[in-house]
Design a protein around this motif. Sequence first.
Motif, PDB file in Angstrom:
ATOM      1  N   GLU A  35     -31.029  35.258  81.144  1.00 36.05           N
ATOM      2  CA  GLU A  35     -31.938  34.440  80.239  1.00 36.05           C
ATOM      3  C   GLU A  35     -30.885  33.652  79.267  1.00 36.05           C
ATOM      4  N   SER A  36     -31.402  32.445  78.685  1.00 41.46           N
ATOM      5  CA  SER A  36     -30.552  31.740  77.718  1.00 41.46           C
ATOM      6  C   SER A  36     -31.094  32.317  76.515  1.00 41.46           C
ATOM      7  N   ALA A  37     -32.234  32.641  76.036  1.00 44.06           N
ATOM      8  CA  ALA A  37     -32.652  32.929  74.835  1.00 44.06           C
ATOM      9  C   ALA A  37     -33.652  34.115  74.894  1.00 44.06           C
ATOM     10  N   THR A  38     -33.808  35.225  74.240  1.00 45.97           N
ATOM     11  CA  THR A  38     -34.413  36.265  74.413  1.00 45.97           C
ATOM     12  C   THR A  38     -35.285  36.798  72.851  1.00 45.97           C
ATOM     13  N   GLY A  39     -36.077  36.453  72.653  1.00 46.68           N
ATOM     14  CA  GLY A  39     -36.445  36.623  71.314  1.00 46.68           C
ATOM     15  C   GLY A  39     -37.015  38.357  71.361  1.00 46.68           C
ATOM     16  N   THR A  40     -37.450  38.897  72.277  1.00 47.46           N
ATOM     17  CA  THR A  40     -37.887  40.330  72.224  1.00 47.46           C
ATOM     18  C   THR A  40     -36.595  41.212  72.124  1.00 47.46           C
ATOM     19  N   ASP A  85     -42.501  50.719  57.397  1.00 47.19           N
ATOM     20  CA  ASP A  85     -42.338  49.816  58.466  1.00 47.19           C
ATOM     21  C   ASP A  85     -41.707  48.774  58.335  1.00 47.19           C
ATOM     22  N   LEU A  86     -41.430  48.038  59.325  1.00 39.36           N
ATOM     23  CA  LEU A  86     -40.493  46.767  59.167  1.00 39.36           C
ATOM     24  C   LEU A  86     -41.462  45.849  59.712  1.00 39.36           C
ATOM     25  N   HIS A  87     -41.318  44.706  59.264  1.00 39.36           N
ATOM     26  CA  HIS A  87     -42.092  43.475  59.745  1.00 39.36           C
ATOM     27  C   HIS A  87     -40.873  42.530  60.388  1.00 39.36           C
ATOM     28  N   ILE A  88     -40.973  42.266  61.618  1.00 38.53           N
ATOM     29  CA  ILE A  88     -39.731  41.354  62.211  1.00 38.53           C
ATOM     30  C   ILE A  88     -40.323  40.179  62.784  1.00 38.53           C
ATOM     31  N   SER A  89     -39.583  39.131  62.486  1.00 32.13           N
ATOM     32  CA  SER A  89     -39.980  37.742  62.782  1.00 32.13           C
ATOM     33  C   SER A  89     -38.865  37.135  63.593  1.00 32.13           C
ATOM     34  N   VAL A  90     -39.121  36.623  64.831  1.00 34.55           N
ATOM     35  CA  VAL A  90     -37.790  36.005  65.774  1.00 34.55           C
ATOM     36  C   VAL A  90     -38.262  34.667  65.745  1.00 34.55           C
TER      37      VAL A  90
END
Length: 104
Positions: A35-40, A85-90
């Motif tokens: 894959e060229s981009a993987t947000g997860t 907790d951490l909030h993660i934005s991609v």
Amino acid sequence: LCEQYGASGLYLFTLDSNMDAQGRNFLPVLGIPEESATGTASGSLAYYLYTQNILKQSTYQFAQGISMNKPSRILVTLKEKQDADLHISVGGTMRFIDKTLTND
């Protein structure tokens, strides 16, 4: 290796990059060579780097797709919440590639 460990894919990364990290994501079990981009995977990598004190920062820039000649820059932001907790934005930017398939 994926079949041996029951994994759908592998995400390999290096910190030796002009960004915070450069990754490659392979999913052969799902029929996706790379894959060229993987947000997860990028969000997971940021979480790992942050929680393991390897590269603890609030924003990350990751490169992916370089070897495919489809370079991507993935942006990840982490915010600590009061309950630990951490909030993660991609996110990032993209462009459509109009590619006509031929039998040539």
